[in-house]
Design a protein around this motif. Sequence first.
Motif, short mmCIF file in Angstrom:
data_model
loop_
_atom_site.label_atom_id
_atom_site.label_comp_id
_atom_site.label_asym_id
_atom_site.label_seq_id
_atom_site.Cartn_x
_atom_site.Cartn_y
_atom_site.Cartn_z
N GLU A 39 3.20 16.22 43.24
CA GLU A 39 2.33 16.53 44.37
C GLU A 39 3.13 16.98 45.58
O GLU A 39 4.23 16.51 45.83
N GLU A 40 2.60 17.91 46.32
CA GLU A 40 3.24 18.34 47.55
C GLU A 40 2.21 18.30 48.67
O GLU A 40 1.01 18.42 48.43
N TYR A 41 2.68 18.08 49.88
CA TYR A 41 1.78 18.05 51.03
C TYR A 41 2.58 18.31 52.29
O TYR A 41 3.79 18.14 52.35
N ASP A 42 1.86 18.75 53.33
CA ASP A 42 2.49 19.02 54.61
C ASP A 42 2.41 17.81 55.55
O ASP A 42 3.34 17.54 56.31
N TYR A 43 1.28 17.14 55.53
CA TYR A 43 1.08 15.97 56.39
C TYR A 43 0.44 14.84 55.58
O TYR A 43 -0.38 15.09 54.70
N LEU A 44 0.82 13.61 55.94
CA LEU A 44 0.22 12.42 55.36
C LEU A 44 -0.44 11.64 56.48
O LEU A 44 0.21 11.22 57.43
N PHE A 45 -1.77 11.49 56.40
CA PHE A 45 -2.52 10.79 57.43
C PHE A 45 -3.15 9.53 56.86
O PHE A 45 -3.82 9.58 55.82
N LYS A 46 -2.96 8.43 57.55
CA LYS A 46 -3.59 7.17 57.17
C LYS A 46 -4.94 7.05 57.87
O LYS A 46 -5.02 7.13 59.09
N VAL A 47 -5.99 6.83 57.07
CA VAL A 47 -7.35 6.66 57.59
C VAL A 47 -7.88 5.32 57.09
O VAL A 47 -7.75 5.01 55.90
N ASP A 82 -6.56 24.50 57.58
CA ASP A 82 -5.80 25.59 58.20
C ASP A 82 -4.56 25.96 57.39
O ASP A 82 -3.45 26.09 57.93
N ASN A 83 -4.75 26.09 56.10
CA ASN A 83 -3.67 26.47 55.18
C ASN A 83 -2.56 25.43 55.07
O ASN A 83 -1.48 25.73 54.56
N LYS A 84 -2.80 24.22 55.56
CA LYS A 84 -1.85 23.12 55.40
C LYS A 84 -2.43 22.13 54.41
O LYS A 84 -3.63 21.88 54.38
N LEU A 85 -1.54 21.55 53.59
CA LEU A 85 -1.97 20.51 52.66
C LEU A 85 -1.91 19.16 53.37
O LEU A 85 -0.84 18.72 53.80
#
Length: 214
Positions: free
Chosen positions: A7-15, A57-60
């Motif tokens: 898996e790849e991602y740009d940002y990791l947000f905790k909700v 916005d084109n970010k994962l």
Amino acid sequence: MAYRGDEEYDYLFKVVLIGDSGVGKSNILSRFTRNEFSLESKSTIGVKFAARTITVDNKLIKAQIWDTAGQERYRAITSAYYRGAVGALLVYDITRHVTYQNVERWLKELRDHTDNNIVVMLVGNKSDLRHLRAVPTEDGQSLAEKENLFFIETSALDSTNVESAFQQILTQIYRVVSRKALDIGEDTSSVPGQGQTADVNPNDSTVNKKTGCC
């Protein structure tokens, strides 16, 4: 771009998911992350979380969503549950007015334990049970307006607005983080590394990259 396994991602947000026991938090989580719903779901003690990646916005954006998993029945939620959270879904049951009355208590607890820039969405769940409605939509909207929250009604059972709720809150979190980066002239293409979250803190002059998920 960060990688974890395949898996790849740009940002990791905790909700975090908060609200009274039985309002459907666990089913909202399972509907969004696994497209599953269980009429037999029971509260369990402990904390659980699940993750899903979406595009904004084109970010994962990888959302790591934490569920109280029954702790709310015992007022046992600790500061560790809230630590690092940049978003929250505050859920009530539209068929049980007491769960709506308790929203302000949950909101106070949330604000006592998190940054005042956290993005919060008020969620009236179980909208499929129209014939049992005890909380008018307008009441939820007015409370959200008063407290400066986003608002949506959902049904985890029939999937209504569950996807939209998470898409909206993650988009707003991303915009807060992006705006802070732009304010200080950062290159917003630079992203947190593996296992890092963007810490949205208006008292800091930078968008901190905090190691760890919590």
